[in-house]
Design a protein around this motif. Structure first.
Motif, PDB file in Angstrom:
ATOM      1  N   SER D 600       0.826  -1.207   0.000  1.00  0.00           N
ATOM      2  CA  SER D 600       0.000   0.000   0.000  1.00  0.00           C
ATOM      3  C   SER D 600       0.862   1.260   0.000  1.00  0.00           C
ATOM      4  N   ALA D 601       2.132   1.118   0.414  1.00  0.00           N
ATOM      5  CA  ALA D 601       2.986   2.308   0.439  1.00  0.00           C
ATOM      6  C   ALA D 601       3.565   2.615  -0.935  1.00  0.00           C
ATOM      7  N   CYS D 602       3.704   1.620  -1.763  1.00  0.00           N
ATOM      8  CA  CYS D 602       4.403   1.829  -3.037  1.00  0.00           C
ATOM      9  C   CYS D 602       3.622   2.754  -3.953  1.00  0.00           C
ATOM     10  N   PRO D 603       4.230   3.873  -4.363  1.00  0.00           N
ATOM     11  CA  PRO D 603       3.505   4.792  -5.236  1.00  0.00           C
ATOM     12  C   PRO D 603       3.328   4.249  -6.653  1.00  0.00           C
ATOM     13  N   TYR D 604       4.016   3.184  -6.977  1.00  0.00           N
ATOM     14  CA  TYR D 604       3.967   2.697  -8.366  1.00  0.00           C
ATOM     15  C   TYR D 604       3.238   1.373  -8.520  1.00  0.00           C
ATOM     16  N   THR D 636      10.464   3.522  -0.606  1.00  0.00           N
ATOM     17  CA  THR D 636       9.418   3.785   0.388  1.00  0.00           C
ATOM     18  C   THR D 636       8.989   2.490   1.081  1.00  0.00           C
ATOM     19  N   VAL D 638      10.743  -0.040   1.779  1.00  0.00           N
ATOM     20  CA  VAL D 638      11.738  -0.506   2.750  1.00  0.00           C
ATOM     21  C   VAL D 638      11.474   0.116   4.115  1.00  0.00           C
ATOM     22  N   ALA D 639      11.147   1.407   4.080  1.00  0.00           N
ATOM     23  CA  ALA D 639      10.911   2.101   5.341  1.00  0.00           C
ATOM     24  C   ALA D 639       9.667   1.569   6.029  1.00  0.00           C
TER      25      ALA D 639
END
Ligand SMILES: Cc1cc2nc3c(=O)[nH]c(=O)nc-3n(C[C@H](O)[C@H](O)[C@H](O)COP(=O)(O)OP(=O)(O)OC[C@H]3O[C@@H](n4cnc5c(N)ncnc54)[C@H](O)[C@@H]3O)c2cc1C
Ligand SMILES: Cc1cc2nc3c(=O)[nH]c(=O)nc-3n(C[C@H](O)[C@H](O)[C@H](O)COP(=O)(O)OP(=O)(O)OC[C@H]3O[C@@H](n4cnc5c(N)ncnc54)[C@H](O)[C@@H]3O)c2cc1C
Ligand code: SF4
Ligand code: SF4
Ligand code: SF4
Ligand code: SF4
Ligand code: SF4
Ligand code: SF4
Ligand code: SF4
Ligand code: SF4
Lengths: 299, 188, 145, 665
Positions: D600-604, D636, D638-639
């Protein structure tokens, strides 16, 4: 349906026919009106011009009184009072510090539980198909419905379904057999708050309204506001002076129109109090004893 | 000639924002308000022009606004605000302006009748609790010396039972509000 | 307070905006304090708070996190994630006993060379005022954190 | 054990003037794992580079740190040098001693100390660098163009003419878009149909273009170079191969009173219809929602009259799957109807029309054959009011932006009206004139100066009808906001241009971003204006924001050139700076716990869910998997990963922690 009633000052004075006609039709619509006790003036169009706090405190006291009498709903037939009460209610709901200041002034508890209703909302509820069936003398007239400002604006206070082209009154007219016409002045201002001080402006604005209504072939202008009524009905002389035209179209309260459709007599509807003779009537032409000697002096 | 008026160290525009939360800078001068305003043609400054003056934020234009006739002609009909694309609540601005105009004693000469009327109105409420039209008109006439105005209508109204000559006293209902307000003023 | 205390400051910056902005500070020959060491990341979105904790545990006196301005992120929204996480970040760090005045979060674009110098200098001055970071260091040495 | 080579550059005096380069080299030489440490005047010069190459060979270096200028400047140079010496280029890092040190500090110990820190930090990093290899992905050389307006037509033709395959999907029965509805076009006033129709025909005839009209994209899966598009071909109820386009069917159809979309309701069409005479393809479709046969099972007049027996009442929607390498979104825009404007009559007055309706009234092929006539009674309007910014720049109505095209088309409308009705009066109510294109201001000035159009600066408050006239109430803000009332015969509203219907759901299908008003979002407003955030998906035209034809066409060509560029390679090479989810031996397979925070964090949308199964096919667990085609390497994810299962190559946890440790040691 039992409902609290805040008549407001005009309905006791210059617009008493509005109150009379409302009280006359109420039993026929199953409406039981209980007048609010010890009411005061709402401040109308003057209080907010000079003093913001006063303009909230006066209506707040009325609302608090309604609450005290445990009215879930309060009918406010005068559009001006309705507007003041509804907007005070909104202001008090949105701002706790103002609410505290105001409740302190009126020294009455206020929670905002009473819902404030205008005449159109209430009539829309009670003029049911059942009642419609009982209407003996429909009202077969071409009319224009005049809402003015106070029944439709501002949107944040009044929840009129279409601010620029409201239809509630038109719809009520259809239910009593009238033909509401499309016209251009539905929600234009009549100049109410300058009625005494700048009668010439009122004359001009009302002239536009009368002219458009006349031109469309309306037989009457239907109103739901004492301010509109007195400007359009009583200020004919000024209107004629400003516009250079004569108008004979009568101004009829919505309650009077419904009363005529119900076949009630002219007197009980206060038709004789009008400056301009009311030439429309119910289908079973009720007795129109409206002519009074003073008419000549006015029109 | 311009007198410097104090708005707590702010411009009049800032004062309006402080009092009502309305930013006059939102107005982009489209003129839609003035186009629909029923009183505009009788005003000295059309509503949008008033806002323009406020946007300038200088003492001279602030004074022009407060001493304008327009603010007293506004009918609070909300035609302007209902259609304003930028949602500027002009009637509310007008309320603030009138209060400031009175406070700074800048009321336009032509508006003194209108102010007198509103004062009479409030006095009537103060004295009677409700509006007593005969009392209001009498008070107003005394204030303005317009003895003959409306004289044609009143007799007809009387005849048609629309006026009562004797007032009813409902003063007690509002006395607390008025005394409270007076105390507040004195404290301020 | 020691007058000649030279704080150690680590800067976590993104490659596209702040790293390039710091390059511009250089090409413009704008001088700033020597106390800051830059570590390059692809995006501020990559930086998780454990890294900051690690830095403090290792004896950093202050940390700068800097990336692109909100709508300029090279990766569309990485920096939004960084910003949104910032709230959690803050709570976490405070919970861990870090004085949040030691963490500076900012935006420096590739064109803001002077701003970078400014941020470094103010951060160095502020941290110099605060003195060396002791508490967290102690805690981590004792194995609490 | 690492054998790292360190090369300290003087950059002439740029570095050595403030940093003691010799001292830096010496200090580094004694650092564990450093096998070689030297300083040199110009590292990027040929001799400098050969220093690196020979050291790699002679000292068997396993990593290189060049301490010089910004890696943004010379990283490629030195990585290439390493590769030439057969050291994996990703084992080379740069320390920035110039921009971040020598240029910003005064000469002194503190500066040299900082330089030593910067270099040793990267030595620790490079010790942990892994050889990385550019990622290669194959490319399917077929482009999908969605939307057949002028943007789609231009993009399709440009790609096809470069020799690549194109699939063009248009949801209406014909391509052409809004441009086909226009009369003449600003700023040159050439006839829209005349310049458009040849291009439409070209599309139909180009062997590289497969055209699907009356079709929509159902879904798109995959990634750059390797998408799969599912396309729904809606049933036309006509066999296109047999149909000759003779039009007998439309003549025969008894249903004739359907408001024509093409003519914006000002003309009528039948249940079987071709939207307009120049349509491509020029073959009819049956509008099943209006056809008597589909409603009641009776009629079939069309079929009985069709000489080619091409009518197919039993045709079904068809779904086809096509492999696609790249996508161009060109779905255009729409405009608000008059019903959006309560104060202007809620769509109640027939003679209050939109700009698009006015285009139809001006068009020689329109319902009035180009004569300006009132829709209510067919008379020629003698006084006409144009209202600019209707609904645009109007936060109260929810649209803050400027629609960009209406100033110009309003000037055009007023002008064309004056050309057609010489004794007519034209008024334009406007707030600002936005005419910034080439020849645009001159164009609108012509409307005022040569055609005597009355421009009045102010917004209209209200419009209502009286005696067959439209009363238009405005104000002239240049005259102190004095009120103006015009009794007009007709009013044309330049209504706001808005995102096309279905834009939002299409964006979701394609995984591209869109703005608050549902226009598609470009990757960067200045530098990547025709790219979306999803690699391989481009956009052009009014689907991105309202724009005129010249701008639309330039964007379309730009998007096409991006596609052509992409297709010019047999395979795509991408930097290996991407995220990976670890894989370990069974029974764990991966430390990933399948929380999908990263997803869900990945912008791509680069992270997928992968099922790990036993040999028997029993599901063991779900883990994250990065699609290397989509990952852009932002890190992103990874964080977000609490179990440290996903890592970014080139900026791994191990690497960056080592940097922090070294710095503060
Ligand atoms: C009244 C008016 C007058 C104008 N006059 C001029 C002028 O004189 N000069 C000028 O330069 N510009 C003018 N314009 C602007 C011009 O119309 C646009 O610049 C141009 O049409 C934009 O082209 P487009 O291909 O991006 O979008 P469109 O023309 O809107 O084409 C989009 C196409 O995509 C299709 N589509 C939409 N959604 C889907 C989907 N989900 N799947 C498949 N297909 C889909 C549509 O059916 C349509 O065919 C005017 C605009 C208006 C409103
Ligand atoms: C004051 C100002 C502020 C601006 N602000 C913005 C802004 O905020 N946002 C924005 O989007 N845009 C802004 N712009 C516009 C922006 O600068 C231009 O859009 C952009 O620079 C155009 O790029 P270009 O490459 O076409 O032309 P240029 O930038 O002019 O580049 C042309 C290049 O060609 C070279 N050249 C010229 N002739 C020859 C020749 N015969 N042979 C070889 N080389 C030649 C020139 O030396 C130059 O390097 C601004 C412009 C100005 C003037
Ligand atoms: S309508 Fe609103 S924006 Fe327009 S001039 Fe009036 S206040 Fe300003
Ligand atoms: S509220 Fe006042 S300013 Fe606004 S339209 Fe009415 S009279 Fe004019
Ligand atoms: S490598 Fe960089 S720092 Fe060294 S000489 Fe070349 S430009 Fe200067
Ligand atoms: S009649 Fe038959 S061949 Fe002719 S256009 Fe219609 S479907 Fe095509
Ligand atoms: S079947 Fe349908 S399309 Fe064919 S003629 Fe009848 S109504 Fe028209
Ligand atoms: S292009 Fe002109 S008319 Fe259209 S919204 Fe912008 S300013 Fe208004
Ligand atoms: S965040 Fe980490 S543990 Fe969770 S799914 Fe992604 S890789 Fe797996
Ligand atoms: S590195 Fe960025 S783009 Fe790649 S998978 Fe992680 S979050 Fe997505």
């Amino acid at each position: 349906m039992k409902i609290g009633l805040y008549p407001g000052c005009s309905l006791e004075g210059s617009s008493r026919e509005y109150a009379e006609s409302l009280r006359a039709i109420a039993p026929h619509l199953g409406l039981e009106l209980e007048e609010i006790e010890g009411w005061n003036c709402c401040g109308a169009s003057s209080a907010h011009q000079l003093d913001h706090t006063l303009s909230l405190a006066l209506p707040a006291r009325i609302l608090a009184q309604a609450e005290k009498q445990k009215f879930p709903e309060l009918l406010v037939p005068c559009a001006a009072c309705y507007n003041r009460l509804a907007s005070t209610k909104k202001d008090l709901a949105n701002d706790a510090s103002t609410r505290d200041k105001v409740t302190d002034l009126i020294n009455m508890p206020y929670t905002g539980v009473t819902s404030v209703q205008n005449i159109l909302e209430v009539l829309n509820l009670v003029l049911t198909p059942d009642v419609q069936k009982k209407i003996p003398a429909a009202f077969p007239h071409k009319v224009v419905c005049y809402y003015g400002c106070l029944l439709v604006r501002p949107a944040s206070v009044v929840h009129a379904e279409k601010m620029e082209d409201p239809m509630q009154m038109d719809d009520l007219m259809k239910r009593i057999g009238a033909t509401p016409l499309d016209w251009g002045m539905k929600t234009e201002c009549c100049g109410a708050s300058l009625s005494i001080t700048r009668t010439d402006i009122v004359g001009k604005l009302c002239g536009n309204i009368l002219e458009d209504a006349t031109m469309r072939g309306a037989e009457a202008i239907i109103v739901a506001c004492p301010m509109c009524h007195s400007n359009l009905d009583m200020r004919r002389k000024e209107i004629e002076r400003v516009t250079g035209k004569k108008f004979s179209i009568p101004i009829v309260y919505i309650t009077q129109a419904i009363g005529m459709a119900l076949g009630l007599d002219a007197k009980s509807l206060g038709l004789h109090r009008h400056f301009v003779e009311v030439s429309v009537h119910g289908k079973n032409k009720v007795q129109q004893n409206v002519s009074s000697p003073s008419m000549a002096a006015v029109s | 000639m311009s007198v410097s008026i104090d708005f707590g160290g702010d411009s009049l525009a800032g004062w309006i924002q402080h009092k009502s939360g309305i930013s006059v800078q939102r107005c982009y001068q489209c003129g839609k308000c003035s186009a629909g305003c029923p009183a505009s043609s009788d005003m000295d400054f059309a509503p949008s022009v008033l806002l323009r003056l406020l946007q300038l934020q200088n003492a001279e234009s602030d004074q022009k606004v407060l001493s304008s006739y327009s603010i007293w002609l506004c009918l609070t009909c909300h035609t302007c605000s209902a259609r304003c694309p930028m949602e500027v609540d002009l009637p509310k601005v007008m309320d603030v302006l009138r209060a400031e105009s009175l406070r700074h004693k800048l009321v336009n000469k032509r508006a003194k009748d209108i102010v007198a009327f509103h004062k009479s109105f409030i006095d009537t409420i103060r004295n009677f609790g409700r509006l007593w039209e005969v009392g209001l008109v009498a008070d107003y006439k005394l204030r303005t010396r317009h003895f003959w105005q409306d004289v044609v209508v009143a007799p007809v109204m009387l005849k048609k039972g629309k006026l009562s000559l004797i007032p009813l006293f409902h003063k007690k209902f509002v006395s607390r509000i008025f005394s409270g307000l007076r105390n507040r003023e004195e404290r301020a | 307070m020691e007058n000649n205390f030279e704080p150690k400051i680590v800067a976590f910056v993104c490659n596209w905006c702040t790293y390039a902005g710091a390059d511009l500070t250089g090409t413009s020959r704008i001088k700033y304090a020597t106390n800051v060491r830059i570590i390059r990341f692809p995006c501020t979105g990559r930086i998780d708070y454990n890294l900051l904790l690690k830095a403090f545990a290792q004896g950093a006196d202050g940390v700068i996190v800097s990336g692109c301005h909100p709508n300029d992120c090279h990766y569309t929204s990485g920096n939004f994630h960084a910003r949104r996480r910032w709230i959690v970040f803050k709570q976490m760090m405070e919970y861990m006993g870090i004085d949040m005045r030691r963490v500076k979060f900012s935006w420096v674009s590739a064109a803001e060379g002077a701003k970078w110098a400014d941020i470094v200098n103010t951060t160095v001055n502020e941290i110099r005022e605060l003195g060396p970071s002791q508490e967290y260091l102690e805690m981590s040495r004792q194995g609490v954190a | 054990m690492s054998r790292i080579g360190v090369f300290i550059c003087h950059c002439g005096e740029n570095i050595s003037a403030t940093v003691d380069c010799e001292k830096v080299a010496k200090t580094l030489a004694s650092m564990p794992g450093v096998a070689h440490s030297v300083d040199y005047k110009y590292m990027c010069s040929d001799p400098g580079q050969s220093l690196i190459r020979s050291a790699i060979k002679e000292k068997k270096l396993t990593g290189v740190v060049v301490a010089a200028c910004s890696p943004r400047m010379h990283e490629p140079t030195f990585r290439k040098a390493c590769a030439e010496a057969r050291l994996n280029p990703f084992l080379c890092e740069m320390a920035n001693l110039r921009e971040h040190c020598s240029w910003v500090h005064a000469k002194g110990d503190a500066t040299t100390d900082k330089a030593i820190d910067l270099v040793s930090m990267l030595v620790e990093k490079v010790k942990r660098n892994k050889p990385l290899f550019p990622i290669k992905v194959p490319v399917t050389k077929t482009a999908l163009v969605i939307g057949g307006g002028i943007a789609g037509i231009q993009a399709a033709l440009d790609i096809a003419n470069a020799g690549q395959k194109v699939v063009l999907v248009e949801r209406e029965p014909s391509i052409g878009g809004h441009m086909s509805q226009l009369s003449e076009t600003f700023p040159t006033l050439d006839c829209s149909q005349c310049i458009l129709t040849p291009r439409m025909v070209e599309v139909a005839q180009n062997p590289n273009i497969t055209l699907y009209t009356y079709a929509e994209v159902e879904s798109l899966s995959g990634f750059i170079g390797n998408f799969t598009a599912r396309i729904r071909k809606k049933a036309k109820s006509v066999d296109e191969k047999l149909c000759t386009g003779c039009g007998e069917c439309a003549t025969a159809c008894p249903i004739k009173k359907i408001p024509s979309e093409f003519n914006t309701g000002l003309g009528m069409r039948g249940a079987i219809y071709v939207p307009f005479p120049q349509a491509v393809p020029n073959k009819p479709v049956i509008d099943r929602s209006r056809c008597t046969y589909f409603k009641s099972g009776k009629c079939k007049f069309c079929a009985s009259k069709c000489p080619a027996q091409a009518i197919r009442f039993d045709q079904q929607d068809e779904i086809i799957e096509i492999p696609i390498g790249s996508v161009v979104v060109t779905t255009g825009f729409n405009i608000k109807e008059t019903s959006f404007f309560p104060e202007y009559g809620y769509g109640k007055y027939k003679d209050v029309v939109t700009g698009l309706q006015f285009e139809r009234l001006l068009s020689a092929s329109g319902p009035t054959l180009g004569e300006v006539k009132r829709p209510s009674d067919g008379t020629v309007p003698k006084k006409i009011v144009f209202v600019a910014c209707t609904g645009s720049r109007d936060p109260a109505k929810g649209i803050e932006y400027c629609s960009k095209i209406c100033c110009m088309y309003t000037a055009k409308h007023a002008m064309l009206y004056k050309h057609k009705v010489h004794d007519g009066d034209a008024y334009v109510f406007y707030m600002d004139i936005r005419a910034a294109g080439k020849g645009y201001d001159e164009f609108f000035r012509r409307a005022i100066e040569e055609d005597h159009v009355n421009y009045i600066r102010g917004r209209i408050s209200r419009i209502y009808e009286r005696n067959g006239k439209l009363i238009v109430r405005g104000a002239d803000t240049l005259l102190g906001a004095q009120q103006v009332e015009i009794e007009a015969d007709m009013v044309v509203l330049a209504t706001a241009a808005v995102a096309n219907d279905g834009a939002e759901s299409l964006a979701q299908k394609l995984h591209v971003s869109y703005d608050a008003h549902h226009f598609f979002a470009e990757a960067h407003p200045k530098l990547r204006p025709v790219e979306t955030n999803t690699a391989g998906i481009f956009l052009a035209g009014a689907c991105q924001s309202p724009k005129d034809i010249p701008e639309t066409v330039s964007q379309a060509s730009a998007a096409a050139s991006k596609v052509i560029g992409l297709f010019s390679n047999a395979e795509l090479t991408r930097e290996p700076i991407i995220a990976v989810v670890n894989r370990t031996a069974p029974p764990l397979f991966s430390t990933c716990v399948g929380c999908f925070m990263c997803q869900s964090a990945c912008p791509y949308h680069a992270i997928e869910q992968e099922e790990i199964k036993t040999r028997e096919g029993k599901l063991i667990k779900m883990v994250a998997k990065v699609n290397p085609g989509l990952c852009q390497g932002c890190g992103t994810c990874v964080a977000f990963c609490r179990s440290k299962s996903i890592d970014l190559q080139g900026y791994s946890n191990e690497q960056v922690y080592a940097e922090v440790m070294e710095l503060l040691s």
